[in-house]
Write a protein that holds these residues in place. Sequence first.
Motif, short mmCIF file in Angstrom:
data_model
loop_
_atom_site.label_atom_id
_atom_site.label_comp_id
_atom_site.label_asym_id
_atom_site.label_seq_id
_atom_site.Cartn_x
_atom_site.Cartn_y
_atom_site.Cartn_z
N ASP A 82 -2.79 1.34 -5.25
CA ASP A 82 -4.17 1.84 -5.20
C ASP A 82 -4.48 2.75 -6.40
O ASP A 82 -5.59 2.74 -6.93
CB ASP A 82 -4.39 2.64 -3.91
N LYS A 117 0.51 -3.49 0.38
CA LYS A 117 -0.15 -4.23 -0.71
C LYS A 117 0.61 -3.99 -2.00
O LYS A 117 1.37 -3.01 -2.13
CB LYS A 117 -1.61 -3.82 -0.84
N LEU A 139 -4.84 -7.66 -6.37
CA LEU A 139 -4.23 -6.73 -5.42
C LEU A 139 -3.94 -7.52 -4.14
O LEU A 139 -4.87 -7.93 -3.43
CB LEU A 139 -5.17 -5.56 -5.14
N LEU A 140 -2.67 -7.75 -3.87
CA LEU A 140 -2.25 -8.65 -2.79
C LEU A 140 -1.78 -7.88 -1.56
O LEU A 140 -1.25 -6.77 -1.68
CB LEU A 140 -1.13 -9.56 -3.29
N SER A 141 -1.95 -8.48 -0.40
CA SER A 141 -1.41 -7.92 0.84
C SER A 141 -0.09 -8.60 1.17
O SER A 141 0.10 -9.78 0.88
CB SER A 141 -2.39 -8.12 1.99
N TRP A 142 0.82 -7.85 1.77
CA TRP A 142 2.10 -8.44 2.16
C TRP A 142 2.44 -8.01 3.59
O TRP A 142 2.02 -6.97 4.07
CB TRP A 142 3.23 -8.03 1.20
N TYR A 202 3.42 -0.79 -5.51
CA TYR A 202 3.23 -1.02 -4.08
C TYR A 202 2.36 0.07 -3.46
O TYR A 202 2.39 1.23 -3.87
CB TYR A 202 4.58 -1.04 -3.36
N ASN A 203 1.59 -0.33 -2.47
CA ASN A 203 0.90 0.56 -1.54
C ASN A 203 0.05 1.63 -2.24
O ASN A 203 -0.83 1.29 -3.02
CB ASN A 203 1.92 1.16 -0.57
N GLN A 244 3.50 -3.77 6.85
CA GLN A 244 2.41 -4.29 6.04
C GLN A 244 2.15 -3.37 4.85
O GLN A 244 2.44 -2.17 4.90
CB GLN A 244 1.13 -4.44 6.87
#
Length: 288
Positions: free
Chosen positions: A233, A194, A173-176, A228-229, A192
């Motif tokens: 989750d 993820k 799970l990456l942050s961008w 995404y986001n 911002q």
Amino acid sequence: MQELNLTPGTFSRLQATHAYVSSSCWSAKCSATVQVTALEKFESASLIDYMICISDGTDYVYGKLHPQLHHLVEQEHEDARVRIGSVVVLQNVNVYQVDRVPVLILVVGALRVLGHAPETIGKPKRLKLIQPPEIDARPSRIWTPNYNCRIRDLSPHRSKWRIRARVTHRSELLSWTKARPPVDGQQRPPRQGKLFTFTLTDAAVAMDLPLDSDSKDEGMDSIRAVAYNLVADKFYPLIEEGKVYHLSNAQIRVARKDYPSDPSYEYELHLHSQTAIEAVRTTFTTME
């Protein structure tokens, strides 16, 4: 002990006798002796399926047992049970094909167990397919699988579909972070979020059986999915490498080419809040 001999050329004769047509089905009598070389059970809240690999000693193809034949796999009497190494007699089979991939469906009364062999008989290779003629497929009432689309048939123009696929890779799970242009000379904070991606491979192809090394279109059986986001989750805890899922109602887009760790796919799946993902429990066995 009874000698167990297969009927070589069974599947090539089926192919030569009946023109394979995209999305077509037909019923055939093929009275032949073949061997079960792999068996996988798919089990979800809504269904149980058995996918098999069957060999005539020369070629092998994938197949599915009709639901009314499931009791043959679940037999308590070992000699009558369909299992890895079983040599069986096929009589009537329903054959259907999607985009040049053959799948045999065994119908009620079409299967009789002759015996069991401890090893693979012969040296079977994946059946080489003949290019089908360009003619319209006729609708069929023959029983069809509980998933209705192969990955290679997905496109942005297809609205209703469901695939059954195995997750062969899942990212962390990456942050961008993405910079935003200034407004009236004022710098704005960056956007911002993820994301995570995962690779899906058609369950029929992902049975971990040896594929011919000269196959040039194996990549068509896989696709990358991205979330995404809040959607990330939601689905990240559910998706696990090696497991099989039913997936539907995702957006199909032309694939981005800026994921250096993944192959170059033509399309990719973008998950959203209405995407449906159902885990399928599997039990896989094959010949030693």
